[in-house]
Design a protein around this motif. Structure first.
Motif, PDB file in Angstrom:
ATOM      1  N   THR A 151       5.540   8.745  -4.757  1.00 18.95           N
ATOM      2  CA  THR A 151       4.624   8.210  -3.670  1.00 18.95           C
ATOM      3  C   THR A 151       4.196   9.449  -2.955  1.00 18.95           C
ATOM      4  O   THR A 151       4.870  10.367  -2.816  1.00 18.95           O
ATOM      5  CB  THR A 151       5.504   7.180  -3.061  1.00 18.95           C
ATOM      6  OG1 THR A 151       6.684   7.728  -2.182  1.00 18.95           O
ATOM      7  CG2 THR A 151       5.981   6.332  -3.966  1.00 18.95           C
ATOM      8  N   SER A 200      -3.382   3.070  -3.399  1.00 23.05           N
ATOM      9  CA  SER A 200      -3.024   4.233  -2.716  1.00 23.05           C
ATOM     10  C   SER A 200      -3.392   4.155  -1.487  1.00 23.05           C
ATOM     11  O   SER A 200      -4.452   3.599  -0.848  1.00 23.05           O
ATOM     12  CB  SER A 200      -3.139   5.443  -3.573  1.00 23.05           C
ATOM     13  OG  SER A 200      -4.435   5.790  -3.404  1.00 23.05           O
ATOM     14  N   TYR A 230       0.808   1.968   1.407  1.00 22.94           N
ATOM     15  CA  TYR A 230       0.048   1.300   0.075  1.00 22.94           C
ATOM     16  C   TYR A 230      -0.316  -0.010   0.379  1.00 22.94           C
ATOM     17  O   TYR A 230       0.488  -0.970   0.942  1.00 22.94           O
ATOM     18  CB  TYR A 230       1.195   1.508  -1.034  1.00 22.94           C
ATOM     19  CG  TYR A 230       1.319   2.755  -1.502  1.00 22.94           C
ATOM     20  CD1 TYR A 230       0.644   3.380  -2.881  1.00 22.94           C
ATOM     21  CD2 TYR A 230       2.208   3.776  -0.907  1.00 22.94           C
ATOM     22  CE1 TYR A 230       1.020   4.480  -3.275  1.00 22.94           C
ATOM     23  CE2 TYR A 230       2.243   5.217  -1.404  1.00 22.94           C
ATOM     24  CZ  TYR A 230       1.699   5.519  -2.651  1.00 22.94           C
ATOM     25  OH  TYR A 230       1.926   6.736  -3.177  1.00 22.94           O
TER      26      TYR A 230
END
Length: 235
Positions: free
Chosen positions: A104, A82, A109
């Protein structure tokens, strides 16, 4: 769509990676709707880790699908981190996989492929990133707003139906294109396996033929030696 290879992410993992990456194919596709996808085929050297960065917006969806096309073992380690640095997905020594991040968060990412467990064999890896909820060029509310009438007439409802139909058609066409891309990757992997198997079969067939010829000549020579009596008979 923005996929970037990040050496900074590799330094966080503590793995030295050279800047030179042999890219076999790169193609970035900006779709017409709110779905965007990118495809990347690259060569992952033995004992190396390669990471890529994908920017995503908040409350979207990101799908990552990968496949090892060529290389001994046909497997890699795969992980998705992440923007905060947390590992969201991890596959250990897999040949393919599909992962979805939903929803998201805004940021970059990190998508990593690790071949550090292999000392000698390099791998060819194909992966595709599909991001939804990123906005687009067609289907925007501002673009259609000028064509709608404020009194809720029949034209407004027809435009709404047309817009929904176009969005649905675009999503299906985009999914069909993605499926065809994955099928091409599967075909490339299967063709590579067939070529490798053909080479092995041909090699061992030739080796077996040579062994059989050597055995045949040895047997003939041995039998002839048994009946070859050079002693003279005195009369």
């Amino acid at each position: 769509m923005d996929i970037r290879r990040g050496s900074a992410g590799l330094r966080r993992c503590g793995v030295p990676v050279c800047a030179g990456l042999l890219a076999c194919l790169f193609r970035s596709v900006c779709s017409l709707g709110d779905t965007q996808s990118s495809e990347f085929t690259f060569l992952l050297p033995a004992g190396r880790l390669e990471c890529f960065f994908q920017t995503a917006l908040k409350n979207g969806t990101m799908e990552v699908e990968y496949q090892v096309i060529a290389g001994a073992g046909m497997d890699v380690d795969f992980s998705v981190l992440s923007p905060e640095g947390y590992r969201l997905m991890f596959d250990s020594r897999r040949s393919d996989g599909v992962h979805v991040v939903e929803p998201t968060v805004e940021g970059d990412y990190q998508i990593c492929f690790d071949n550090s467990f292999s000392r000698f064999s390099e791998k060819m890896v194909f992966f595709e990133v599909i991001v939804e909820g990123q906005g687009g060029d067609v289907g925007d509310e501002d673009e259609w707003a000028g064509l709608e009438e404020p009194d809720g007439s029949l034209l407004e409802y027809k435009l709404e139906d047309i817009r929904e139909t176009m969005d649905s058609l675009h999503r299906r066409l985009e999914r069909s294109r993605q499926m065809q891309t994955m099928l091409r990757a599967f075909e490339a992997r299967d063709r590579k396996l067939l070529e490798d198997n053909l080479w092995r079969v041909s090699f061992w067939s030739c080796a077996s033929m040579l062994v059989m010829l050597c055995v045949a000549f040895t047997q003939v020579f041995t039998v002839r030696k048994l009946f070859d009596d050079k002693r003279r008979v005195c009369t």
